[in-house]
Design an enzyme around this catalytic site. Sequence first.
Site, PDB file in Angstrom:
ATOM      1  N   GLY C 150       0.825  -1.198   0.000  1.00 36.72           N
ATOM      2  CA  GLY C 150       0.000   0.000   0.000  1.00 36.72           C
ATOM      3  C   GLY C 150       0.860   1.249   0.000  1.00 36.72           C
ATOM      4  O   GLY C 150       2.056   1.197   0.295  1.00 36.72           O
ATOM      5  N   CYS C 151       0.241   2.366  -0.347  1.00 36.79           N
ATOM      6  CA  CYS C 151       0.986   3.617  -0.457  1.00 36.79           C
ATOM      7  C   CYS C 151       1.479   4.079   0.912  1.00 36.79           C
ATOM      8  O   CYS C 151       2.672   4.337   1.103  1.00 36.79           O
ATOM      9  CB  CYS C 151       0.128   4.683  -1.124  1.00 36.79           C
ATOM     10  SG  CYS C 151      -1.524   4.888  -0.430  1.00 36.79           S
TER      11      CYS C 151
END
Lengths: 345, 345, 345, 345
Positions: C150-151
Amino acid sequence: MIKAGVIGSTGYAGQQLVWFLNNHPDVKINFLSSHSYSGVSFSKIYGNYSKSIESICVDIKEAESKLSEIDILFIALPHGKSFNLVKKALNLGVKVIDLGADFRLKDPDIYKQWYALDHQAINLLPKSIYGLPELNRKIIKESNLIANPGCYPTASILALTPLLKSNIIDPFSIIIDAKSGVSGAGRSLNTSILYGECNESIKAYSVSSHRHTPEIEQVLSQINSENISLLFTPHLVPMNRGILTTCYGNLVKDISQEELYKIYSSFYKDESFVRVIEEIPETKWVKGSNFCDIAIRVDERTKKVIIVSAIDNLIKGAAGQAVQNMNIMFNLDENKGLDLLSMFP
Amino acid sequence: MIKAGVIGSTGYAGQQLVWFLNNHPDVKINFLSSHSYSGVSFSKIYGNYSKSIESICVDIKEAESKLSEIDILFIALPHGKSFNLVKKALNLGVKVIDLGADFRLKDPDIYKQWYALDHQAINLLPKSIYGLPELNRKIIKESNLIANPGCYPTASILALTPLLKSNIIDPFSIIIDAKSGVSGAGRSLNTSILYGECNESIKAYSVSSHRHTPEIEQVLSQINSENISLLFTPHLVPMNRGILTTCYGNLVKDISQEELYKIYSSFYKDESFVRVIEEIPETKWVKGSNFCDIAIRVDERTKKVIIVSAIDNLIKGAAGQAVQNMNIMFNLDENKGLDLLSMFP
Amino acid sequence: MIKAGVIGSTGYAGQQLVWFLNNHPDVKINFLSSHSYSGVSFSKIYGNYSKSIESICVDIKEAESKLSEIDILFIALPHGKSFNLVKKALNLGVKVIDLGADFRLKDPDIYKQWYALDHQAINLLPKSIYGLPELNRKIIKESNLIANPGCYPTASILALTPLLKSNIIDPFSIIIDAKSGVSGAGRSLNTSILYGECNESIKAYSVSSHRHTPEIEQVLSQINSENISLLFTPHLVPMNRGILTTCYGNLVKDISQEELYKIYSSFYKDESFVRVIEEIPETKWVKGSNFCDIAIRVDERTKKVIIVSAIDNLIKGAAGQAVQNMNIMFNLDENKGLDLLSMFP
Amino acid sequence: MIKAGVIGSTGYAGQQLVWFLNNHPDVKINFLSSHSYSGVSFSKIYGNYSKSIESICVDIKEAESKLSEIDILFIALPHGKSFNLVKKALNLGVKVIDLGADFRLKDPDIYKQWYALDHQAINLLPKSIYGLPELNRKIIKESNLIANPGCYPTASILALTPLLKSNIIDPFSIIIDAKSGVSGAGRSLNTSILYGECNESIKAYSVSSHRHTPEIEQVLSQINSENISLLFTPHLVPMNRGILTTCYGNLVKDISQEELYKIYSSFYKDESFVRVIEEIPETKWVKGSNFCDIAIRVDERTKKVIIVSAIDNLIKGAAGQAVQNMNIMFNLDENKGLDLLSMFP
């Protein structure tokens, strides 16, 4: 106290109207109606009204049942949605200000041509008044049905009227290059107004086909005594609010910038909300206010005149002008509840 | 009418103050002073005041000569610049609200440590009152010298005070992660606040060294009865206005979110400008208003509490709070001239 | 040439991936699949690809029929949508990089707890590799199924790993205050990401409940050898791209900022895409690039350490990292097709 | 390898040029010169070059001493500053691309009239070539001195050239309404480009007096065989990059939109960087790339044609075009180092 109802209160223009009505010393809001949010507290939709407007939005049916309790009905719906409401309200003796487009164009054929819809209240068209106070103040006062002008037309007509009244430009040379903030596109779900799509970009849209074109033409044609066709190009600018119009016309006589300034200053000398200024307008100086700023430039090299005007699209271009019209209709000071300067930055 | 003078009227905070004073029914502006723009019409600098405030900015010398004509002096200068002015004004019996930092810290050594400057009016420090009405209303009323709180401290202290009053968190666990719009950096020429440098980016700055740290610590230490050291990290966000603080603390007792909401709601129940709300605050709902919105979350996994608060840095964080203080000092309704909701979007 | 297929190619992350694949010298795109836009030319959806990628988006059924033609499948779908696709692709011997969340969490119970969904490919979980090259390069090389991080986790884990490896902080004191641009919210129609709703405002969201929390905890717990619970607070910032994380921890030993810099510089000395820098990171310096910038500050007053990291959420936080993983899996230079600096402003 | 020197490397256009030269496979940067930052590492000024371009900026004197080491000199200085440099470089056999305005206007009287400065290298004017490859590719190849076009002229001339070549419009009816992002105003300290002053506002500026007017007129007059006077109005838009021009002209013959599209498509059929597209251009689709997007609309009601073009002002409007010219001058593929699509959003 003026008792007011608002239909379409949860769109951007409707909500801006609620802001002004809530702030107005002589108005009491009777109901707020919403299609998308009926049954929801207004402050849940717009958190700025937290602890302040906690009333629940009603649906259209409930709104209609309350028409007899109010003095004025504001309608902020998409075009084609207000016909029946207007009829019902007028029949009950309620004054109506329609912020939508349905009663602006006098000719139902032109309405059909641009809105792709049959007009469903043709008999009301002669009674509706185009609610631009600077042009129509006297008849607004006598009217029960106000067609509140569009945002682009407000900025454009105020910019061009003195020129046309004075027969200074070729009426067939008019080009209006307009730029609007994104709130002008409303709050409906549409990929094109997502943050990532609008931010850091500018585009033209509806080139040579925007529905505000015939509205501007209708009003300017009345001034000009001859029917005008003009070119209107709107653009979408990455900012919340504001419209800037850059209007071009070919001069038909030798006239200096100073003389034009005199004409404009004289024309608007009694207006509270039009400021003829030296500096080129910037939307930031009118954002959050009901002002329209106007400046004039003459280009001697090309014998053209450039008029630049700036408004807040949601205020002078919608809700503020609606309140201004209400003030006129109810014999109040025209700038009551509207005397706010733009807050900067 | 209260006769007011403003020093530093052409910075962003000063200008915001002029906006509110101009809008206040009981205030008459006597003079606007500006270092950079003396001799220039106020509306030439800020076009929103066109046709409205056309008075010419005076220099500091002329401002001083007019001190005897006013009831209250507002000073919005960089730190270190207000010492003499405050002395002169107080000697003439003029009340003073200083929006700068010079009279906020009670300890001149701490002032020197953080501002790298000897304090030059030490004898006035005991008389100055920290102008956060929610904590100090009574003594503000009696004071002639108000140190108007900083923007970050206002949001941080209002967020954390009920927690500390209730001994719910470890006072040495406090972390304040704050985010501000660019107007907080003022209007001075500085490459770092050019449009191209701020737009489309976020950064932290002055990490562990921002001057608002000791101000927050001083006020919270008074509440806590023990000296607090805390960590404060400001960030610059690409928007004009608004501060959001996300405050963290370790819970020292079992307490539910609901109970905390009760404590906060009770603590602020008589406050006009603090709204304890369910939804996590967003700066857009307070922008343009004097409100501070606060919400509470308990993270049971880590036994931490998160308090989020939002203000408009130029209003509750500067000019609005100054007017609130003035209203208290002059026995006016505290929200006079300040009762505007945020205009959205 | 590596033959690649992309599922979910018309979301923001998918589209960013297409950009990099199109730009990669060793990749040929076999198909672009889209749920919303099947049958539409890719360049009609995203005008930047005009005259460049005119191929028509296929639907998922057609995409599946082409699996046997490709070497690698990229999936950029919402969580819960990739289970069957991954199975089919792996069965055909196609390598898979899943940019979604379905294969990141090793424990299906934790998956269910945070995503409110039963995991539907539990037997694949042991085979999936968390695709953060800086930690897992070797096993990425051997894997056929990469769970692309995920970012927020990418920025957070890169910021905190050296600290935890060195046992310098109390692992239970970690607070991550993260700020993201709006593209992180995707391109789905949702009022909350309309321009008018995001612009000129900042908010916290999913406070103490964001789904990236267990992902960060899982990875950091592996490093720490003890299970970590931490507090993660995301914020939405009015900008298109970029994540800034401000990470806080309590120091458990006396260590200077300089020593910490040595630890970080040493830890990342062979990494192409992590830059340990003196200045506090700003997202503008990494926007459009695959870099993660990291800086360190020690606050001696409170014995806390602050680590600030910045990435482009769509690149190092999604598509760029996916390409980096592909490069590793196919024995290419790790920075092939990724060696672009941020373009400023 | 082409050895290049850059004068004025730390302005926005200069820095963008450094980005492309650094990215170009056939170029080696010999020196970067800066007036404001000599002695400072380039990556300290622009953090995107961290760990990538750490070389120290030299002053103009040192730059001049290195002229003999380079093959090409790029100059990105304000007008009036490049005369001597150009002479020195040419005398040493170094090719020159001047991104400034000093060698664009062929007539020194017109230069003086618009730039209020005597031209100081009149003898070089006949040798300088206006570096718009789409018009002047062949003579660019033979030239040693390229006057790189202005940003507005690039977008305007590419939009209007096919119309004028075909004698379709009245050349005296041309109005160009152009909108630019803020980076076009450079990076000099100026209150008007502070974040708070530009954000959330649009304005027109230099109405009927912008210096790009005679540049556009000069080039279009050459095409038209008769001297053209036109009206050019620039606007400042709150975004970092991009220019949109909306060009208006009166049709002098009956011609359909389709026929116009054929003319444009044919005219630009061999061009890598001009895309004639159906949809109205948006700056977001060209931002970060060297493309110019163009669309055409005919308004049959008013017999006018509207041409909309979009470029990235720092790329096709400055640095990208400079590299394109360099590629031509050195017989490289014209799109070498320039083949990047816009990265969205």
